[in-house]
Design a protein around this motif. Sequence first.
Motif, PDB file in Angstrom:
ATOM      1  N   SER A   1      27.879 -54.220  22.524  1.00 21.62           N
ATOM      2  CA  SER A   1      27.350 -53.359  22.123  1.00 21.62           C
ATOM      3  C   SER A   1      26.372 -52.896  23.650  1.00 21.62           C
ATOM      4  O   SER A   1      26.251 -51.658  23.446  1.00 21.62           O
ATOM      5  CB  SER A   1      26.420 -53.443  20.658  1.00 21.62           C
ATOM      6  N   ARG A   2      25.673 -53.563  23.775  1.00 23.85           N
ATOM      7  CA  ARG A   2      24.981 -53.911  24.764  1.00 23.85           C
ATOM      8  C   ARG A   2      25.874 -52.959  26.229  1.00 23.85           C
ATOM      9  O   ARG A   2      25.603 -52.651  27.132  1.00 23.85           O
ATOM     10  CB  ARG A   2      24.060 -54.450  26.008  1.00 23.85           C
ATOM     11  N   GLY A   3      27.252 -53.837  26.048  1.00 21.76           N
ATOM     12  CA  GLY A   3      27.433 -53.575  27.432  1.00 21.76           C
ATOM     13  C   GLY A   3      27.536 -54.238  28.573  1.00 21.76           C
ATOM     14  O   GLY A   3      28.224 -54.543  29.879  1.00 21.76           O
ATOM     15  N   ASP A   4      26.802 -55.450  28.038  1.00 23.55           N
ATOM     16  CA  ASP A   4      25.992 -56.441  29.702  1.00 23.55           C
ATOM     17  C   ASP A   4      27.264 -57.877  29.416  1.00 23.55           C
ATOM     18  O   ASP A   4      26.955 -58.380  29.742  1.00 23.55           O
ATOM     19  CB  ASP A   4      25.536 -56.792  29.018  1.00 23.55           C
ATOM     20  N   SER A   5      28.719 -57.596  28.325  1.00 25.12           N
ATOM     21  CA  SER A   5      29.578 -58.454  28.243  1.00 25.12           C
ATOM     22  C   SER A   5      30.811 -59.293  27.643  1.00 25.12           C
ATOM     23  O   SER A   5      30.799 -57.349  27.062  1.00 25.12           O
ATOM     24  CB  SER A   5      28.754 -59.663  26.689  1.00 25.12           C
ATOM     25  N   THR A   6      31.455 -59.426  28.736  1.00 30.39           N
ATOM     26  CA  THR A   6      32.635 -58.327  28.297  1.00 30.39           C
ATOM     27  C   THR A   6      33.960 -60.068  27.804  1.00 30.39           C
ATOM     28  O   THR A   6      33.726 -61.423  28.265  1.00 30.39           O
ATOM     29  CB  THR A   6      33.888 -58.041  29.388  1.00 30.39           C
ATOM     30  N   TYR A   7      34.774 -60.072  27.638  1.00 36.47           N
ATOM     31  CA  TYR A   7      35.200 -60.840  26.781  1.00 36.47           C
ATOM     32  C   TYR A   7      36.885 -60.541  26.797  1.00 36.47           C
ATOM     33  O   TYR A   7      37.636 -59.647  26.409  1.00 36.47           O
ATOM     34  CB  TYR A   7      35.073 -61.345  25.648  1.00 36.47           C
TER      35      TYR A   7
ATOM     36  N   ILE B   1      37.996 -53.529  31.210  1.00 35.40           N
ATOM     37  CA  ILE B   1      37.197 -53.622  29.610  1.00 35.40           C
ATOM     38  C   ILE B   1      35.752 -52.330  29.871  1.00 35.40           C
ATOM     39  O   ILE B   1      35.309 -53.540  30.508  1.00 35.40           O
ATOM     40  CB  ILE B   1      37.001 -53.691  28.408  1.00 35.40           C
ATOM     41  N   SER B   2      35.729 -51.549  29.699  1.00 33.63           N
ATOM     42  CA  SER B   2      34.645 -50.907  29.794  1.00 33.63           C
ATOM     43  C   SER B   2      34.125 -49.930  29.078  1.00 33.63           C
ATOM     44  O   SER B   2      35.182 -48.791  27.747  1.00 33.63           O
ATOM     45  CB  SER B   2      35.046 -50.129  31.412  1.00 33.63           C
ATOM     46  N   LYS B   3      33.243 -49.119  28.598  1.00 34.25           N
ATOM     47  CA  LYS B   3      32.809 -48.123  28.118  1.00 34.25           C
ATOM     48  C   LYS B   3      32.115 -47.293  28.828  1.00 34.25           C
ATOM     49  O   LYS B   3      31.199 -46.890  29.085  1.00 34.25           O
ATOM     50  CB  LYS B   3      32.375 -48.648  26.290  1.00 34.25           C
TER      51      LYS B   3
END
Length: 123
Positions: free
Chosen positions: A53-59, A70-72
């Motif tokens: 949700s914070r955009g600080d972690s991707t998996y 992945i990005s948002k």
Amino acid sequence: QVQLVESGGGLVQAGGSLRLSCAASGLSFSSNTVGWFRQTPGKERGFVAAISSRGDSTYYTNSVKGRFTISKDNAKKMVYLQMNSLKPEDTAIYYCAGSTSYTPNNRDGYRYWGQGTQVTVSS
């Protein structure tokens, strides 16, 4: 009401690239992880990628690491999946989904789902 709409799928040659987009209207980006899953006929829907949700972690699932990103964009309520070096085994229907679970690859934690977009990779 939450609605997720995927776009950007299509037919591409092996080694090529596609960028999938997910318009996530009504989804709270402050409280939802957003993920991408894919499914082929007769197989379970499998995890591909997710962003916190914070955009600080991707998996990512192991098979796409180094190839997919992945990005948002929270302001635009958009989620993207950049797919490079595509392989025929990437062929599937791709779905975006929203989850309030703390486990980003837990399919059962995703409450909201799009209708999917077809990705076909030719040899």
